[in-house]
Design a protein around this motif. Sequence first.
Motif, short mmCIF file in Angstrom:
data_model
loop_
_atom_site.label_atom_id
_atom_site.label_comp_id
_atom_site.label_asym_id
_atom_site.label_seq_id
_atom_site.Cartn_x
_atom_site.Cartn_y
_atom_site.Cartn_z
N THR A 195 44.29 41.47 43.45
CA THR A 195 44.33 40.72 42.18
C THR A 195 42.94 40.20 41.83
N ALA A 196 42.20 39.77 42.85
CA ALA A 196 40.85 39.27 42.60
C ALA A 196 39.99 40.37 41.98
N ARG A 197 40.14 41.60 42.48
CA ARG A 197 39.35 42.71 41.93
C ARG A 197 39.75 42.98 40.47
N GLU A 198 41.07 42.86 40.19
CA GLU A 198 41.53 43.05 38.81
C GLU A 198 40.92 42.01 37.88
N ILE A 199 40.84 40.77 38.36
CA ILE A 199 40.24 39.71 37.53
C ILE A 199 38.75 39.99 37.31
N ASP A 200 38.08 40.46 38.36
CA ASP A 200 36.65 40.81 38.22
C ASP A 200 36.47 41.89 37.16
N GLN A 201 37.36 42.90 37.20
CA GLN A 201 37.26 43.98 36.20
C GLN A 201 37.52 43.45 34.80
N LEU A 202 38.48 42.52 34.73
CA LEU A 202 38.82 41.92 33.43
C LEU A 202 37.61 41.16 32.85
N ILE A 203 36.90 40.47 33.73
CA ILE A 203 35.70 39.73 33.27
C ILE A 203 34.69 40.72 32.67
N ARG A 204 34.52 41.85 33.32
CA ARG A 204 33.60 42.88 32.81
C ARG A 204 34.11 43.45 31.47
N GLU A 205 35.42 43.73 31.42
CA GLU A 205 35.99 44.29 30.18
C GLU A 205 35.78 43.34 29.01
N VAL A 206 36.02 42.05 29.26
CA VAL A 206 35.84 41.04 28.19
C VAL A 206 34.40 41.02 27.75
N GLN A 207 33.48 41.11 28.70
CA GLN A 207 32.06 41.08 28.36
C GLN A 207 31.70 42.26 27.44
N HIS A 208 32.20 43.45 27.80
CA HIS A 208 31.87 44.63 27.01
C HIS A 208 32.58 44.63 25.66
N LYS A 209 33.83 44.21 25.63
CA LYS A 209 34.60 44.27 24.39
C LYS A 209 34.12 43.25 23.36
N TYR A 210 33.83 42.04 23.81
CA TYR A 210 33.49 40.96 22.86
C TYR A 210 32.03 40.53 22.91
N ASN A 211 31.23 41.20 23.72
CA ASN A 211 29.81 40.87 23.85
C ASN A 211 29.62 39.38 24.21
N THR A 212 30.49 38.89 25.05
CA THR A 212 30.36 37.48 25.45
C THR A 212 29.31 37.34 26.55
N SER A 213 28.74 36.14 26.61
CA SER A 213 27.85 35.80 27.72
C SER A 213 28.70 34.98 28.68
N SER A 214 28.51 35.21 29.97
CA SER A 214 29.37 34.50 30.93
C SER A 214 28.55 33.84 32.02
N LEU A 215 28.93 32.62 32.33
CA LEU A 215 28.37 31.94 33.50
C LEU A 215 29.53 31.82 34.48
N ILE A 216 29.38 32.46 35.63
CA ILE A 216 30.47 32.51 36.60
C ILE A 216 30.06 31.75 37.86
N ILE A 217 30.90 30.80 38.22
CA ILE A 217 30.67 30.02 39.43
C ILE A 217 31.51 30.65 40.53
N SER A 218 30.90 31.02 41.63
CA SER A 218 31.70 31.67 42.67
C SER A 218 31.03 31.58 44.04
N HIS A 219 31.87 31.74 45.08
CA HIS A 219 31.31 31.95 46.41
C HIS A 219 31.92 33.21 47.01
N ASP A 220 32.64 33.96 46.14
CA ASP A 220 33.28 35.20 46.57
C ASP A 220 32.30 36.36 46.32
N MET A 221 31.79 36.95 47.41
CA MET A 221 30.74 37.96 47.27
C MET A 221 31.20 39.21 46.55
#
Lengths: 261, 252
Positions: A195-221
């Motif tokens: 599920t975590a990988r699916e969410i990561d892919q979703l973040i990428r899809e959103v970036q490409h589809k809507y040209n959003t800029s994202s600041l992601i806080i994480s400790h998951d490599m």
Amino acid sequence: MTPEPTLQPAPAPPAPGKPGEVVMTVDHVSKSFGDNHVLRDFSLTLGRGENVVVLGKSGSGKSVLIKCIIGLLPYDEGTITVLGQDVASLDHVAMDQLRARVGFLFQSNALYDSMTVRENLLFPLRRHWLEHSAEEEEKLVCQALDDVGLANTANMMPVELSGGMRKRIALARTLILRPEIILYDEPTTGLDPITAREIDQLIREVQHKYNTSSLIISHDMNCVRLTADRVALLVDGRCYAEGTYDELEQRDDPKIHEFFA
Amino acid sequence: MSNTALLDETGAMTRFAGRFFSEGFRPRYEIQELLRQCYIIGYQSLPLVGITGFIMGMVLTLQSRPTMAQFGAESWIPTMVGLTIIREMGPIITALIFAGKIGSSIGAELGSMRVTEQIDAMEVSGTNPFKYLVATRVIATTLMLPVLTVMADAIALFASYLGINLKGVTTMALFTNNILTGLAFGDVVPAVIKTFFFGFAIGVIGCYKGYNSEKGTEGVGQAANSAVVVSSLVIFILDLLAVQITGLLGLN
């Protein structure tokens, strides 16, 4: 008394903007809680259409940083500029208008338990004084749910959803405003690896589809590797190192190597 | 709790109540949420308050009957029960039941919203959570408790009428007449006015405890628990003050 906001036109997808244009600047920001200095002279920039991951250990002040950016916490020193506006100088009306352009995905999803998924999605839309007909609202809800792959959940209650689904709905609630910037607070924490990988892919899809800029806080490599265009390493409240995932991975520095080992 | 901590807590709660007056009545007005809260806090509390009122009226009548009979004063039961319920027992018992049901639920709900970041989510969604969550609940408790108390009083008096008729025969007209003869406006008005203060205290304390909840799920439980305990204590203190004030005004 500060003037009340008036109804705003419906949100449009973010303007493409100039590639490389800076949409957010964190400039020498410090934040302390008593004697606990969480952020010390921290600086960072975010470009249009870029995904920047702030990587740090638990308790290193990553969530404090993101809450300072969105105005949920005041900071002690420095300047935070988001979409050309100094966050610290905004009154509550201007801050709300800015927040309509900046999405925030909470670590705990923060879905309203007493509302259905549809009501959860409509809440920010209506509260930001955005003018829509009922048909337009329904269209936006369907679009946002389609974007996260959960088209048939509009009438469900959050308690009926799995952890991954709740995360997606929280992202849909963010997307419905068509934000120019999305702040993700630990988007994959508490999720299974698939599920975590699916969410990561979703973040990428959103970036490409809507040209959003994202600041992601994480400790998951894995999340960092899959989502980051650039990584900023937060150590002892400071931006210790910055670069692409590959650049940082190859650096021969024990503090950096700790994360990539 | 040390004396300093107690004073700190009292000060923080007073500032919280002050914030209600400075922010709660400014636009944007949350009318829809206020009506929803009035429905939840008022209408949905009616069964519990009604049952309590019924039992209160019935028990008071049945237990006082033998003693009154000893003195040949059975005909005074309606007057005595009416005065007791309307002046004191109705308001105080209803407020305590209300504090147990509503104070704890507000404390737990807002506490849970705090620890799951729902309050922060509201703030980034263009909403002032204090006005949306706190002001609406405090206004609803302040308005609904007097209504519930009047209803509980009426139900208790009806139960008393039934109680009297279990071992005798009294007409509704005579029963009502006896009650009204023994009552003055000085009995009814202060009793109703003090319930507004009880409702306000329950709303403010429940919201304060929940809104400032910490320490995760443990904090939610503490918020719910302390909301009830502190509300109940404050209700008794306010009641004591009310008695003193009505005494000074010559209404006792």
